[in-house]
Design a protein around this motif. Sequence first.
Motif, mmCIF file in Angstrom:
data_model
loop_
_atom_site.group_PDB
_atom_site.id
_atom_site.type_symbol
_atom_site.label_atom_id
_atom_site.label_comp_id
_atom_site.label_asym_id
_atom_site.label_seq_id
_atom_site.Cartn_x
_atom_site.Cartn_y
_atom_site.Cartn_z
ATOM 1 N N SER B 42 14.844 -3.546 2.633
ATOM 2 C CA SER B 42 15.341 -3.304 3.983
ATOM 3 C C SER B 42 15.713 -1.829 4.136
ATOM 4 C CB SER B 42 16.538 -4.209 4.271
ATOM 5 O OG SER B 42 17.533 -4.018 3.301
ATOM 6 N N CYS B 48 16.257 -4.241 8.778
ATOM 7 C CA CYS B 48 14.828 -4.286 9.093
ATOM 8 C C CYS B 48 13.988 -4.052 7.848
ATOM 9 C CB CYS B 48 14.478 -3.224 10.132
ATOM 10 S SG CYS B 48 15.103 -3.632 11.758
ATOM 11 N N PRO B 49 12.792 -4.685 7.799
ATOM 12 C CA PRO B 49 11.905 -4.482 6.649
ATOM 13 C C PRO B 49 11.312 -3.075 6.626
ATOM 14 C CG PRO B 49 10.863 -5.917 8.263
ATOM 15 C CD PRO B 49 12.262 -5.656 8.746
ATOM 16 N N THR B 51 8.222 -2.357 5.258
ATOM 17 C CA THR B 51 6.783 -2.423 4.982
ATOM 18 C C THR B 51 6.007 -1.379 5.776
ATOM 19 O OG1 THR B 51 7.299 -4.747 5.297
ATOM 20 C CG2 THR B 51 5.093 -4.202 4.458
ATOM 21 N N ALA B 54 2.825 -1.745 9.572
ATOM 22 C CA ALA B 54 2.972 -2.865 10.509
ATOM 23 C C ALA B 54 2.737 -2.369 11.940
ATOM 24 C CB ALA B 54 4.358 -3.478 10.376
ATOM 25 N N SER B 58 7.374 -2.944 15.473
ATOM 26 C CA SER B 58 7.592 -4.361 15.169
ATOM 27 C C SER B 58 8.692 -4.521 14.125
ATOM 28 C CB SER B 58 6.293 -4.994 14.657
ATOM 29 O OG SER B 58 5.901 -4.381 13.433
ATOM 30 N N GLN B 59 9.047 -3.431 13.436
ATOM 31 C CA GLN B 59 10.071 -3.542 12.396
ATOM 32 C C GLN B 59 11.283 -2.725 12.793
ATOM 33 O OE1 GLN B 59 8.283 -2.920 8.573
ATOM 34 N NE2 GLN B 59 6.883 -4.576 8.989
ATOM 35 N N ASN B 170 9.157 2.208 13.432
ATOM 36 C CA ASN B 170 9.120 1.391 12.211
ATOM 37 C C ASN B 170 9.689 2.136 11.006
ATOM 38 O OD1 ASN B 170 8.036 -0.800 13.446
ATOM 39 N ND2 ASN B 170 5.970 -0.552 12.633
#
Lengths: 483, 512
Positions: B42, B48-49, B51, B54, B58-59, B170
């Motif tokens: 996180s 929030c992730p 990654t 994405a 979206s994150q 993100n």
Amino acid sequence: MIYQPIHALADAYRRGDLTPPAVAEAYLARIDAVDGRVGAYLTVVREQALAAARESERRWRTGTPLGPLDGAPIALKDVLCTRGVRTTCGSKILEGFVPPYDATVVERLRAAGAVILGKTNLDEFAMGSSTEHSAFHPTRNPWDLTRVPGGSSGGSAAAVAAGIAAGGFGSDTGGSIRQPAAFCGVVGLKPTYGRVSRYGLVALASSLDQIGPFAQDLTDAAHLLGVIAGHDRRDATSIQAPVPDYVAELARGVAGLTLGLPDEYFIDGMDPDVERAVRAAIEVLKSLGARVESVSLPTTKHSLAAYYVILPAEASSNLARYDGVKFGLRVPARDIVEMESRTRAAGFGAEVKRRIMLGTYALSAGYYDAYYGKAQSVRTLVRREFAAAFARVDLIVAPTTPNVAFKLGEKEDPLSMYLNDVFTIPGNLAGIPGVSVPCGFSVSGLPIGLQLLGRPLDEARVLRAAYAYEQATSWRTRHPELP
Amino acid sequence: MTEPGRISRRPLPDRAGLTDPAPTTYDVVIGLEVHAQLLTRSKMFCGCPTTFGAAPNSQTCPVCQGMPGVLPVVNRKAVELAIRTALAFGCRVNPACRFARKHYYYPDMPKNYQISQYEEPLAEDGHLEIDIDGAPRTIGIQRLHLEEDVGKLVHEGSLETAQASLVDFNRSGVPLMETVSKPDLRSPEEAATYLKAFRSVLLFLGVCDGNMEEGSLRCDANVSLRPRGSTTLGTKVEIKNLNSFRNVQRALEFEVRRQAQALDAGERIRQETRLWDADRGYTRSMRSKEYAHDYRYFPEPDLVPLRIDPRWVDEIRAGLPELPRARRQRFVAQYGLPAYDADVLTQSRALGDYYEAVLREPAASAGADRPKIVSNWVMSELLRVLPGDDERAIETSPIPPHHLAGLLRLIDDGTISGRIAKDVFQKMFDSREDAPTIVGREGLTQVADATALGGIVDSVMAANPKAIEDFRRGKTAAKKSLFGQVMKATGGKANPMLVDRLLEDKLSKIQR
């Protein structure tokens, strides 16, 4: 049912004498009738309030209320983020901003069954002491519509005073709950810094801001604080300490408590009506068994100066995010720099701009030590001074403000406006709890507030002393006659 | 410190096309600031992730979008990873540190301030040992601190002509660890070597994936020149946008030449920030000192000072893995590997672990040359199909260490030949099966039956009278040709040593 405290409404709900929807309807009708003149609200959420009231009614009917706040019609200062309901901070720059989340305080109030009537007016971004400097409209004092309700949480204070909310919430950075409570003749409590989560409170000065209730009486204040207090993992500055049963503590009286009376809080130029009322209130407390002794808080005189460095510095940083890129107002322009500067020029009012400039300057390379660093040193002194005083006394008793409510437009000069908070600011610098409780009226019929300050996390004792005073007097039974 | 360049209104270089040889009369002084994205699940101050790749925005949540009223909460894992790194570099982990706000306006930064650390960083005073031309050098590390990453601007078309820009948050709030070296580096090559060694340590610690292309590891350099032998520092220039080892070296080489030429011409170096343009191969001015930001740092009031429990630090220290340099030295000492092999095998922790895991597997014969044989297989075969510096790729290799060991056993016990083994290796990689399964199914077992092979040798000899004739005349090369024919006839499965012996036998009986 108007002017019934929340605890009395809960009793009536329990007995079935009243229902939350009937009370909500009555409040909404009174908002329609009087708020055109008072201007306490920026947004009224009629349908949401009625829906919440109907749910509350179901719970009371089935004997499963969520607590004493279930069905209580309350008002929120428009700096508390409400999911799906616009949150403006009284500023053009956030007009149309609809938060996708609830502040922790709002979440806890909803979970307690409170019926939120709407969002109340304030000085833009809570910068002011009169609620004249809202970007939308001024709020007027229900006791005298030509006068201000105080600020910056003037909307919530006026709403409770005008009987258009049974209780309310504000934020206190330098007196923004206690001062309007005093001006409007209601109870206003600023808790210890960290006692209540600031998550979802739009920040003015992060190290000073604290959320607290406005109430018709101390019992309500204790209930309202009990619901919102406590650690929140989303606020790293919130304190991990158990929340006492503030209501249960109220009746313990002031007998045996030592109250400190600071000489520095009785200054030249203060309204003689205020001094007379406060000294009379101290006599009442003595008659109830409190001991009063004099304390000295000599740094008080530097508090205002320190505050007006720390506050603008933190505010200039907190307000940097309003740039037109992500939310709120955007004034289109050729490029990003021009867009941001035009947006900020159009979106912020004069007082906000003044403080952003002051704060930016105070944090600038080469000036940091002389201003922000120095102000923090003063703050440390203020804190130590209170700690030393509280080693001798249980509470400090003082006037909330030097004067009663002034007329709209009377304080054109920012400095004279700032001086209004001279008795409340030290409490914020020290991070200690303080309450303002009605203690009489001026010759002209305007409310006066008595301030009680306590040790960090000692809200219970602050409320208990104020309650003893309240129960010995009858000021709370008077209400403004709204035309 | 991380910060995107302001768009320059002067896209042309100040001094392009410098080709003169490097200077000889100046000492080069370089310090590197490296930003590493920490491998937390996180973000630094919200849940929030992290990654990569994405869908835009979206994150994100109110916190990493900097919405009004939100507050940061420190990610404990990020602090742990930073302490881990600090300890690996021998830094002093401060018992208390603070976050601070760093202000500047840029649309990819949601709050228009970055939560970073300033006067009270997490850790200070460490070092990294590197090898320059075989000699060890100690490069000081001044400080290591935590901060949050910013978002990313996406322009419609090219930067110069874009009508609009979009912001993707993100990446906003992803934990970054900034490590500032002391100005101890003396050449662009040393700088690149330092960065490689630095990255390798991060990979070993498992704190960063080290991916410079995706921006997980970013580097800015401070470079100045001073007359050879002088002890006072010259005016430094900061260079940004160095997103590969090669670019670090190229940019610094360019900058050293640029500064040397300016100094030679009697000019003064301007203190400024310059941007490396990798496509055009030069640095260009981004902003000079007069336009430098005043970041107006002040302690972050939304976070309390971070107190680091010394017991926690001890726990983290106890869990530190062997670091690349130590492992490299051990590989040479313990396994007798050449320095080159040890270097290659320690480029990531996973690769060295892989190598040692193969060694730990049972072998058909425990020859003294086994470590080198395994090293050869790992270097020439495994690294042909997998990137050695990619921890995940090595850890999830379709050929796990025990499969490779199994393959080597089949060679050792003569079941398959080394040549067949290379084909089997590829098949193992494609199918994830082990060597015996493939060899068994495909009938790749080496023909080592003297009777069966004898027949094949006989028929090959019978079918090649000319070769026999040549051999009789003394052309020994004819034997090689016959050997090839036999191997061909067996589809490469014949045990080559046995074929050789049989041929030798049968040919010796032919009257010369």
